[in-house]
Motif scaffolding. Structure first.
Motif, PDB file in Angstrom:
ATOM      1  N   UNK A  92      20.278  31.850  51.627  1.00  0.00           N
ATOM      2  CA  UNK A  92      20.005  33.308  51.365  1.00  0.00           C
ATOM      3  C   UNK A  92      19.579  33.303  49.960  1.00  0.00           C
ATOM      4  N   UNK A  93      20.326  32.853  49.130  1.00  0.00           N
ATOM      5  CA  UNK A  93      20.114  33.050  47.664  1.00  0.00           C
ATOM      6  C   UNK A  93      18.695  32.521  47.238  1.00  0.00           C
ATOM      7  N   UNK A  94      18.360  31.389  48.002  1.00  0.00           N
ATOM      8  CA  UNK A  94      17.169  30.745  47.321  1.00  0.00           C
ATOM      9  C   UNK A  94      15.958  30.746  48.531  1.00  0.00           C
ATOM     10  N   UNK A  95      15.992  31.532  49.266  1.00  0.00           N
ATOM     11  CA  UNK A  95      15.144  31.705  50.356  1.00  0.00           C
ATOM     12  C   UNK A  95      13.851  32.617  50.173  1.00  0.00           C
ATOM     13  N   UNK A  96      12.747  32.281  50.543  1.00  0.00           N
ATOM     14  CA  UNK A  96      11.476  33.121  50.193  1.00  0.00           C
ATOM     15  C   UNK A  96      11.507  34.426  50.901  1.00  0.00           C
ATOM     16  N   UNK A  97      10.778  35.415  50.300  1.00  0.00           N
ATOM     17  CA  UNK A  97      10.654  36.836  50.957  1.00  0.00           C
ATOM     18  C   UNK A  97      10.127  36.476  52.394  1.00  0.00           C
ATOM     19  N   UNK A  98      10.658  37.373  53.254  1.00  0.00           N
ATOM     20  CA  UNK A  98      10.264  37.272  54.544  1.00  0.00           C
ATOM     21  C   UNK A  98       8.702  37.505  54.744  1.00  0.00           C
ATOM     22  N   UNK A  99       8.156  36.980  55.610  1.00  0.00           N
ATOM     23  CA  UNK A  99       6.659  37.212  55.945  1.00  0.00           C
ATOM     24  C   UNK A  99       6.422  36.657  57.234  1.00  0.00           C
ATOM     25  N   UNK A 100       5.510  37.292  58.149  1.00  0.00           N
ATOM     26  CA  UNK A 100       4.887  36.729  59.416  1.00  0.00           C
ATOM     27  C   UNK A 100       4.162  35.667  59.345  1.00  0.00           C
ATOM     28  N   UNK A 101       3.595  35.246  58.229  1.00  0.00           N
ATOM     29  CA  UNK A 101       2.775  34.395  58.076  1.00  0.00           C
ATOM     30  C   UNK A 101       3.617  33.072  57.562  1.00  0.00           C
ATOM     31  N   UNK A 102       3.354  32.146  56.766  1.00  0.00           N
ATOM     32  CA  UNK A 102       3.941  30.754  56.555  1.00  0.00           C
ATOM     33  C   UNK A 102       4.504  31.129  54.915  1.00  0.00           C
ATOM     34  N   UNK A 103       5.763  31.062  54.803  1.00  0.00           N
ATOM     35  CA  UNK A 103       6.538  31.333  53.694  1.00  0.00           C
ATOM     36  C   UNK A 103       7.434  30.126  53.149  1.00  0.00           C
ATOM     37  N   UNK A 104       7.164  28.966  53.427  1.00  0.00           N
ATOM     38  CA  UNK A 104       8.141  27.913  52.977  1.00  0.00           C
ATOM     39  C   UNK A 104       8.727  28.065  51.621  1.00  0.00           C
ATOM     40  N   UNK A 105       9.676  27.633  51.466  1.00  0.00           N
ATOM     41  CA  UNK A 105      10.359  27.552  49.987  1.00  0.00           C
ATOM     42  C   UNK A 105       9.671  26.399  49.326  1.00  0.00           C
ATOM     43  N   UNK A 106       9.921  26.285  48.179  1.00  0.00           N
ATOM     44  CA  UNK A 106       9.258  25.332  47.212  1.00  0.00           C
ATOM     45  C   UNK A 106      10.083  24.156  47.307  1.00  0.00           C
ATOM     46  N   UNK A 107      11.580  24.480  47.379  1.00  0.00           N
ATOM     47  CA  UNK A 107      12.498  23.125  47.498  1.00  0.00           C
ATOM     48  C   UNK A 107      12.417  22.637  48.409  1.00  0.00           C
ATOM     49  N   UNK A 108      12.467  21.113  48.374  1.00  0.00           N
ATOM     50  CA  UNK A 108      12.320  20.312  49.460  1.00  0.00           C
ATOM     51  C   UNK A 108      13.403  20.401  50.276  1.00  0.00           C
ATOM     52  N   UNK A 109      14.583  20.585  49.681  1.00  0.00           N
ATOM     53  CA  UNK A 109      15.937  20.637  50.343  1.00  0.00           C
ATOM     54  C   UNK A 109      15.967  21.607  51.046  1.00  0.00           C
ATOM     55  N   UNK A 110      15.465  22.744  51.062  1.00  0.00           N
ATOM     56  CA  UNK A 110      15.760  24.089  51.691  1.00  0.00           C
ATOM     57  C   UNK A 110      15.806  24.016  52.998  1.00  0.00           C
ATOM     58  N   UNK A 111      14.831  23.381  53.796  1.00  0.00           N
ATOM     59  CA  UNK A 111      14.788  23.370  55.090  1.00  0.00           C
ATOM     60  C   UNK A 111      16.076  22.746  55.777  1.00  0.00           C
ATOM     61  N   UNK A 112      16.570  21.515  54.835  1.00  0.00           N
ATOM     62  CA  UNK A 112      17.530  20.778  55.415  1.00  0.00           C
ATOM     63  C   UNK A 112      18.864  21.217  55.143  1.00  0.00           C
ATOM     64  N   UNK A 113      19.201  22.122  54.127  1.00  0.00           N
ATOM     65  CA  UNK A 113      20.310  22.851  53.855  1.00  0.00           C
ATOM     66  C   UNK A 113      20.472  23.855  54.857  1.00  0.00           C
ATOM     67  N   UNK A 114      19.376  24.642  55.297  1.00  0.00           N
ATOM     68  CA  UNK A 114      19.324  25.563  56.448  1.00  0.00           C
ATOM     69  C   UNK A 114      19.737  24.944  57.755  1.00  0.00           C
ATOM     70  N   UNK A 115      19.111  23.504  58.042  1.00  0.00           N
ATOM     71  CA  UNK A 115      19.461  22.872  59.194  1.00  0.00           C
ATOM     72  C   UNK A 115      20.984  22.468  59.110  1.00  0.00           C
ATOM     73  N   UNK A 116      21.612  21.982  57.989  1.00  0.00           N
ATOM     74  CA  UNK A 116      22.864  21.833  58.063  1.00  0.00           C
ATOM     75  C   UNK A 116      23.621  22.870  58.247  1.00  0.00           C
ATOM     76  N   UNK A 117      23.536  23.975  57.573  1.00  0.00           N
ATOM     77  CA  UNK A 117      24.202  25.154  57.995  1.00  0.00           C
ATOM     78  C   UNK A 117      24.241  25.676  59.398  1.00  0.00           C
ATOM     79  N   UNK A 118      23.324  25.729  59.905  1.00  0.00           N
ATOM     80  CA  UNK A 118      23.127  25.994  61.286  1.00  0.00           C
ATOM     81  C   UNK A 118      23.657  24.984  62.290  1.00  0.00           C
ATOM     82  N   UNK A 119      23.584  23.643  61.948  1.00  0.00           N
ATOM     83  CA  UNK A 119      24.402  22.598  62.838  1.00  0.00           C
ATOM     84  C   UNK A 119      25.853  22.834  62.488  1.00  0.00           C
TER      85      UNK A 119
END
Length: 327
Positions: A88-115
């Motif tokens: 939540x702290x590092x996430x990009x602003x919401x967009x209906x388009x592509x809005x990936x975070x610049x941090x490589x770890x972001x997707x995987x920390x999100x995946x770990x939290x959801x898991x």
């Protein structure tokens, strides 16, 4: 190293097409002095998440008696909350388009939290049984939560997990509940649910593209959807009894569906879907052709020749699509 690009970059900087700082970076890339390790970092993060979740499973299995259910539940909750708070702290602003975070770890920390959150829900259900016989509903809840997080934080990785969890909910429900007319324990019903989920996912991907809302999620939905459809039909063609009335309809359905998908994938220059279709075609044709064959040597010869021809055809198709620039 790309000498032509390296020669052109200073000219582009002089003309103002590129900023000086961007040109310096691009020049290093063109000269082969700067290499991207983003793919390797993603692989390491994926491995890290996998190992953490495996460790959580081992810890729960071996230390459940010593730690107690409340400590385990609280620990999983705190860990999941910590991961999601960082997201939540590092996430990009919401967009209906592509809005990936610049941090490589972001997707995987999100995946770990959801898991971790999903594991927490599963453990609570296993230990305290708040839903009783309706326990598979926690899979649906987990799927919806993951889908919401995937859309909010633009994670195709988590979107894939959300769809997979939804399919698991349907599969478990179809094989568990017998209280409703359309819930039975038959393998045919599980296959029907898999095909239904697959069609739903493909349709969802098409809808996302049509309304231009998270349209880049479409490949995830399409690949998972077609995998479910073709996988269910393949299981029906192979696992059915020897009676032609059981396996032949599934084989013909698989043949027709795979042929249609192959034509669609070729027209849209999508090699991965073409690969799925060709493999399914191979299974359907082999199932039909080998029925009257009793000679093992002849069957082995068929697989050697047909397998080699299939590989050659796929390599040729990939080369053609790559030359077109769309593979």
């Amino acid at each position: 190293m790309n000498p032509e690009v390296a020669e052109a970059i200073p000219t582009l900087v002089e003309r103002g097409v590129l900023r000086a700082e961007d040109g310096a970076v691009q020049l290093r890339v063109a000269r082969g002095e700067l290499l991207s390790v983003r793919g390797e970092l993603r692989a390491l993060w994926w491995l890290g998440v996998t190992l953490v979740m495996a460790g959580v499973g081992v810890l729960i299995a071996e230390k459940a008696q010593q730690l107690g259910p409340l400590v385990i539940t609280l620990g999983l909750t705190v860990a999941a909350a910590g991961c999601l708070a960082w997201v939540i702290h590092r996430g990009p602003p919401f967009s209906w388009g592509q809005g990936e975070s610049e941090a490589v770890a972001f997707d995987y920390v999100l995946l770990l939290g959801a898991s971790l959150l999903a594991s927490d829900l599963a453990y609570v259900e296993f230990r305290f049984k708040p839903l009783g016989v309706g326990w598979p509903w926690h899979l649906l809840v987990g799927s919806l939560v993951m889908a919401g997080l995937a859309v909010r934080y633009d994670s195709r990785l988590l979107f894939s997990l959300a769809l997979s969890t939804f399919a698991a909910w349907r599969g478990v429900t179809a094989s568990t509940f017998v209280s409703f007319a359309w819930f039975t324990t038959s393998a045919a019903t599980v296959r029907t649910n898999a095909i239904g989920c697959g069609v739903l996912f493909v349709g969802l991907g098409m809808l996302l593209q049509r309304v231009n809302r998270k349209a880049h999620f479409e490949p995830v939905a399409a690949h998972l959807g077609w995998s479910l459809v073709l996988g269910a039909m393949t299981q029906g063609a192979i696992a059915s009894s020897r009676s032609a009335a059981d396996w032949l309809p599934w084989s013909l359905a698989l043949l027709a569906t795979a042929a249609g998908l192959a034509a669609l994938a070729w027209r849209n220059r999508r090699f991965t879907l073409l690969l799925l279709a060709v493999l399914a075609l191979y299974v359907a044709i082999s199932r039909i052709v080998l029925v009257p064959v009793d000679d093992e040597k002849l069957a082995v010869a068929y697989f050697l020749v047909s397998g080699a021809l299939t590989v050659i055809a796929l390599l040729t198709a990939h080369r053609v699509l790559r030359r077109s620039g769309d593979a």
